[in-house]
Design a protein around this motif. Structure first.
Motif, PDB file in Angstrom:
ATOM      1  N   LEU A   1      43.184  26.000  38.553  1.00  0.00           N
ATOM      2  CA  LEU A   1      42.035  26.383  39.376  1.00  0.00           C
ATOM      3  C   LEU A   1      41.445  27.712  38.916  1.00  0.00           C
ATOM      4  O   LEU A   1      40.223  27.910  38.940  1.00  0.00           O
ATOM      5  N   VAL A   2      42.313  28.632  38.509  1.00  0.00           N
ATOM      6  CA  VAL A   2      41.834  29.914  37.973  1.00  0.00           C
ATOM      7  C   VAL A   2      40.942  29.686  36.756  1.00  0.00           C
ATOM      8  O   VAL A   2      39.840  30.234  36.655  1.00  0.00           O
ATOM      9  N   LEU A   3      41.416  28.870  35.826  1.00  0.00           N
ATOM     10  CA  LEU A   3      40.630  28.589  34.621  1.00  0.00           C
ATOM     11  C   LEU A   3      39.347  27.834  34.964  1.00  0.00           C
ATOM     12  O   LEU A   3      38.300  28.063  34.349  1.00  0.00           O
ATOM     13  N   GLY A   4      39.423  26.937  35.966  1.00  0.00           N
ATOM     14  CA  GLY A   4      38.221  26.214  36.375  1.00  0.00           C
ATOM     15  C   GLY A   4      37.173  27.144  36.964  1.00  0.00           C
ATOM     16  O   GLY A   4      35.979  27.042  36.644  1.00  0.00           O
ATOM     17  N   LEU A   5      37.592  28.067  37.830  1.00  0.00           N
ATOM     18  CA  LEU A   5      36.658  29.035  38.401  1.00  0.00           C
ATOM     19  C   LEU A   5      36.097  29.953  37.320  1.00  0.00           C
ATOM     20  O   LEU A   5      34.910  30.325  37.360  1.00  0.00           O
ATOM     21  N   LEU A   6      36.924  30.307  36.347  1.00  0.00           N
ATOM     22  CA  LEU A   6      36.439  31.142  35.246  1.00  0.00           C
ATOM     23  C   LEU A   6      35.379  30.407  34.416  1.00  0.00           C
ATOM     24  O   LEU A   6      34.434  31.019  33.922  1.00  0.00           O
ATOM     25  N   ALA A   7      35.551  29.097  34.268  1.00  0.00           N
ATOM     26  CA  ALA A   7      34.548  28.312  33.542  1.00  0.00           C
ATOM     27  C   ALA A   7      33.211  28.340  34.281  1.00  0.00           C
ATOM     28  O   ALA A   7      32.147  28.489  33.661  1.00  0.00           O
ATOM     29  N   VAL A   8      33.259  28.215  35.607  1.00  0.00           N
ATOM     30  CA  VAL A   8      32.025  28.278  36.405  1.00  0.00           C
ATOM     31  C   VAL A   8      31.384  29.659  36.297  1.00  0.00           C
ATOM     32  O   VAL A   8      30.168  29.788  36.107  1.00  0.00           O
ATOM     33  N   VAL A   9      32.206  30.700  36.397  1.00  0.00           N
ATOM     34  CA  VAL A   9      31.695  32.070  36.269  1.00  0.00           C
ATOM     35  C   VAL A   9      31.056  32.286  34.898  1.00  0.00           C
ATOM     36  O   VAL A   9      30.013  32.931  34.774  1.00  0.00           O
ATOM     37  N   SER A  10      31.680  31.737  33.862  1.00  0.00           N
ATOM     38  CA  SER A  10      31.164  31.899  32.501  1.00  0.00           C
ATOM     39  C   SER A  10      29.791  31.265  32.354  1.00  0.00           C
ATOM     40  O   SER A  10      28.876  31.859  31.751  1.00  0.00           O
ATOM     41  N   VAL A  11      29.607  30.074  32.902  1.00  0.00           N
ATOM     42  CA  VAL A  11      28.313  29.397  32.829  1.00  0.00           C
ATOM     43  C   VAL A  11      27.242  30.217  33.546  1.00  0.00           C
ATOM     44  O   VAL A  11      26.131  30.415  33.031  1.00  0.00           O
ATOM     45  N   ILE A  12      27.566  30.729  34.721  1.00  0.00           N
ATOM     46  CA  ILE A  12      26.601  31.534  35.476  1.00  0.00           C
ATOM     47  C   ILE A  12      26.282  32.823  34.730  1.00  0.00           C
ATOM     48  O   ILE A  12      25.123  33.257  34.670  1.00  0.00           O
ATOM     49  N   ASP A  13      27.295  33.435  34.133  1.00  0.00           N
ATOM     50  CA  ASP A  13      27.087  34.690  33.410  1.00  0.00           C
ATOM     51  C   ASP A  13      26.209  34.478  32.179  1.00  0.00           C
ATOM     52  O   ASP A  13      25.367  35.314  31.845  1.00  0.00           O
ATOM     53  N   VAL A  14      26.397  33.368  31.501  1.00  0.00           N
ATOM     54  CA  VAL A  14      25.563  33.068  30.331  1.00  0.00           C
ATOM     55  C   VAL A  14      24.108  32.858  30.738  1.00  0.00           C
ATOM     56  O   VAL A  14      23.181  33.313  30.066  1.00  0.00           O
ATOM     57  N   ARG A  15      23.892  32.190  31.854  1.00  0.00           N
ATOM     58  CA  ARG A  15      22.529  31.865  32.285  1.00  0.00           C
ATOM     59  C   ARG A  15      21.803  33.036  32.932  1.00  0.00           C
ATOM     60  O   ARG A  15      20.606  33.226  32.718  1.00  0.00           O
ATOM     61  N   SER A  16      22.526  33.822  33.731  1.00  0.00           N
ATOM     62  CA  SER A  16      21.841  34.858  34.511  1.00  0.00           C
ATOM     63  C   SER A  16      22.414  36.258  34.329  1.00  0.00           C
ATOM     64  O   SER A  16      21.916  37.203  34.936  1.00  0.00           O
ATOM     65  N   ARG A  17      23.420  36.393  33.475  1.00  0.00           N
ATOM     66  CA  ARG A  17      24.059  37.677  33.218  1.00  0.00           C
ATOM     67  C   ARG A  17      24.566  38.335  34.495  1.00  0.00           C
ATOM     68  O   ARG A  17      24.357  39.520  34.743  1.00  0.00           O
ATOM     69  N   ARG A  18      25.256  37.580  35.330  1.00  0.00           N
ATOM     70  CA  ARG A  18      25.864  38.142  36.525  1.00  0.00           C
ATOM     71  C   ARG A  18      27.127  37.366  36.861  1.00  0.00           C
ATOM     72  O   ARG A  18      27.261  36.190  36.534  1.00  0.00           O
ATOM     73  N   VAL A  19      28.041  38.066  37.489  1.00  0.00           N
ATOM     74  CA  VAL A  19      29.284  37.462  37.969  1.00  0.00           C
ATOM     75  C   VAL A  19      29.224  37.480  39.491  1.00  0.00           C
ATOM     76  O   VAL A  19      29.314  38.550  40.100  1.00  0.00           O
ATOM     77  N   PRO A  20      29.039  36.332  40.129  1.00  0.00           N
ATOM     78  CA  PRO A  20      28.889  36.302  41.589  1.00  0.00           C
ATOM     79  C   PRO A  20      30.125  36.857  42.301  1.00  0.00           C
ATOM     80  O   PRO A  20      31.258  36.515  41.962  1.00  0.00           O
ATOM     81  N   ASN A  21      29.881  37.715  43.283  1.00  0.00           N
ATOM     82  CA  ASN A  21      30.987  38.273  44.063  1.00  0.00           C
ATOM     83  C   ASN A  21      31.759  37.186  44.794  1.00  0.00           C
ATOM     84  O   ASN A  21      32.974  37.309  45.001  1.00  0.00           O
ATOM     85  N   VAL A  22      31.054  36.124  45.185  1.00  0.00           N
ATOM     86  CA  VAL A  22      31.720  35.074  45.947  1.00  0.00           C
ATOM     87  C   VAL A  22      32.792  34.373  45.114  1.00  0.00           C
ATOM     88  O   VAL A  22      33.853  33.999  45.636  1.00  0.00           O
ATOM     89  N   LEU A  23      32.551  34.236  43.811  1.00  0.00           N
ATOM     90  CA  LEU A  23      33.538  33.583  42.953  1.00  0.00           C
ATOM     91  C   LEU A  23      34.712  34.521  42.651  1.00  0.00           C
ATOM     92  O   LEU A  23      35.865  34.088  42.579  1.00  0.00           O
ATOM     93  N   ALA A  24      34.404  35.811  42.471  1.00  0.00           N
ATOM     94  CA  ALA A  24      35.496  36.772  42.298  1.00  0.00           C
ATOM     95  C   ALA A  24      36.340  36.830  43.569  1.00  0.00           C
ATOM     96  O   ALA A  24      37.580  36.891  43.514  1.00  0.00           O
ATOM     97  N   GLY A  25      35.668  36.773  44.731  1.00  0.00           N
ATOM     98  CA  GLY A  25      36.402  36.736  45.993  1.00  0.00           C
ATOM     99  C   GLY A  25      37.221  35.467  46.145  1.00  0.00           C
ATOM    100  O   GLY A  25      38.329  35.500  46.699  1.00  0.00           O
ATOM    101  N   ALA A  26      36.678  34.345  45.643  1.00  0.00           N
ATOM    102  CA  ALA A  26      37.412  33.080  45.710  1.00  0.00           C
ATOM    103  C   ALA A  26      38.703  33.159  44.899  1.00  0.00           C
ATOM    104  O   ALA A  26      39.747  32.626  45.322  1.00  0.00           O
ATOM    105  N   LEU A  27      38.658  33.827  43.770  1.00  0.00           N
ATOM    106  CA  LEU A  27      39.875  34.010  42.972  1.00  0.00           C
ATOM    107  C   LEU A  27      40.897  34.856  43.736  1.00  0.00           C
ATOM    108  O   LEU A  27      42.098  34.578  43.700  1.00  0.00           O
ATOM    109  N   GLY A  28      40.411  35.896  44.409  1.00  0.00           N
ATOM    110  CA  GLY A  28      41.319  36.724  45.200  1.00  0.00           C
ATOM    111  C   GLY A  28      41.961  35.949  46.343  1.00  0.00           C
ATOM    112  O   GLY A  28      43.161  36.060  46.588  1.00  0.00           O
TER     113      GLY A  28
END
Length: 233
Positions: free
Chosen positions: A14-41
């Motif tokens: 699940l950690v790697l899966g969430l990181l994959a989602v974060v990576s796609v968002i970061d490539v498209r919009s150059r941001r790491v959503p706080n909600v996904l970082a919070g989801a990892l926590g």
């Protein structure tokens, strides 16, 4: 493999899966959503609680398993992911997140340039919970090495493409000279030059917008790769 090991392996997946989602968002919009970082926590907290209840069920005690090292798991082809304790996770989060924050602040004050974004710092901090300090450092170093290699490769590619374009322009200029197409030519293409110039300006403007994003290189994909390496390092 015990069910506790299976739960741990699913958590890592699940950690790697969430990181994959974060990576796609970061490539498209150059941001790491706080909600996904919070989801990892939250995932880390839930995982530790499940380990605690599993320990209580097995007669080892909730506290012992909640705070103790997570179980080691084996993944094909025989790679072992060693578990870390609650304290190691907290230490990794504090050192990685706090260290990156201090380094980034100092770098930006000295160089007047943006280094790591706040989202990247939060992402590394929360990953420290899963990786601990040693593997967190492996993750960060791997991400930095891969990102530097990517920048150098991209720069070399741009220079090669730039040389090819200049060669094409020289060839086109020579062809125009042979055909007598000077600046004062009455070639029909010159009639549409104002229209084409406007189109070129419009495209250039769009490219300028893209270049603003390109100037802030996404770092999350390299963090994701670094995490994968750190898990099996």
């Amino acid at each position: 493999m015990t069910y506790v090991s299976i739960i741990t392996l699913v958590t890592y997946a699940l950690v790697l899966g969430l990181l994959a989602v974060v990576s796609v968002i970061d490539v498209r919009s150059r941001r790491v959503p706080n909600v996904l970082a919070g989801a990892l926590g939250l995932l880390w907290v839930a995982w530790r609680v499940v380990l605690g209840f599993a320990g209580a069920h097995m007669g080892l005690g909730f506290r012992a398993e909640f705070l103790g090292p997570a179980p080691d798991v084996l993944v094909p082809p025989g790679l072992e992911i060693g578990g870390i304790s609650f304290a190691s996770g907290i230490l990794g989060a504090v050192v990685l997140g706090g260290g990156l924050l201090v380094l980034t602040t100092v770098y930006e004050l000295v160089r007047r340039k943006e280094a790591f974004g706040g989202g990247d710092i939060k992402l590394m901090a929360v990953l420290g919970l899963f990786l601990g300090l040693e593997r967190g450092v492996v993750c960060l170093l791997t991400a930095c090495v891969l990102s530097v290699a990517y920048v150098f490769g991209r720069e070399i590619g741009r220079r090669v493409m730039g040389r090819g374009r200049r060669s094409c322009r020289k060839g086109a200029g020579a062809s125009d000279a042979l055909l007598g197409r000077g600046r004062g030519s009455s070639d029909p293409a010159s009639v549409s030059e104002p229209f084409l110039s406007g189109a070129i300006r419009e495209v250039t403007t769009e490219q300028d917008r893209d270049s603003l994003l390109a100037g802030t290189m996404p770092f999350a994909p390299f963090i994701a790769l670094g995490t994968l390496v750190a898990f099996v390092a």
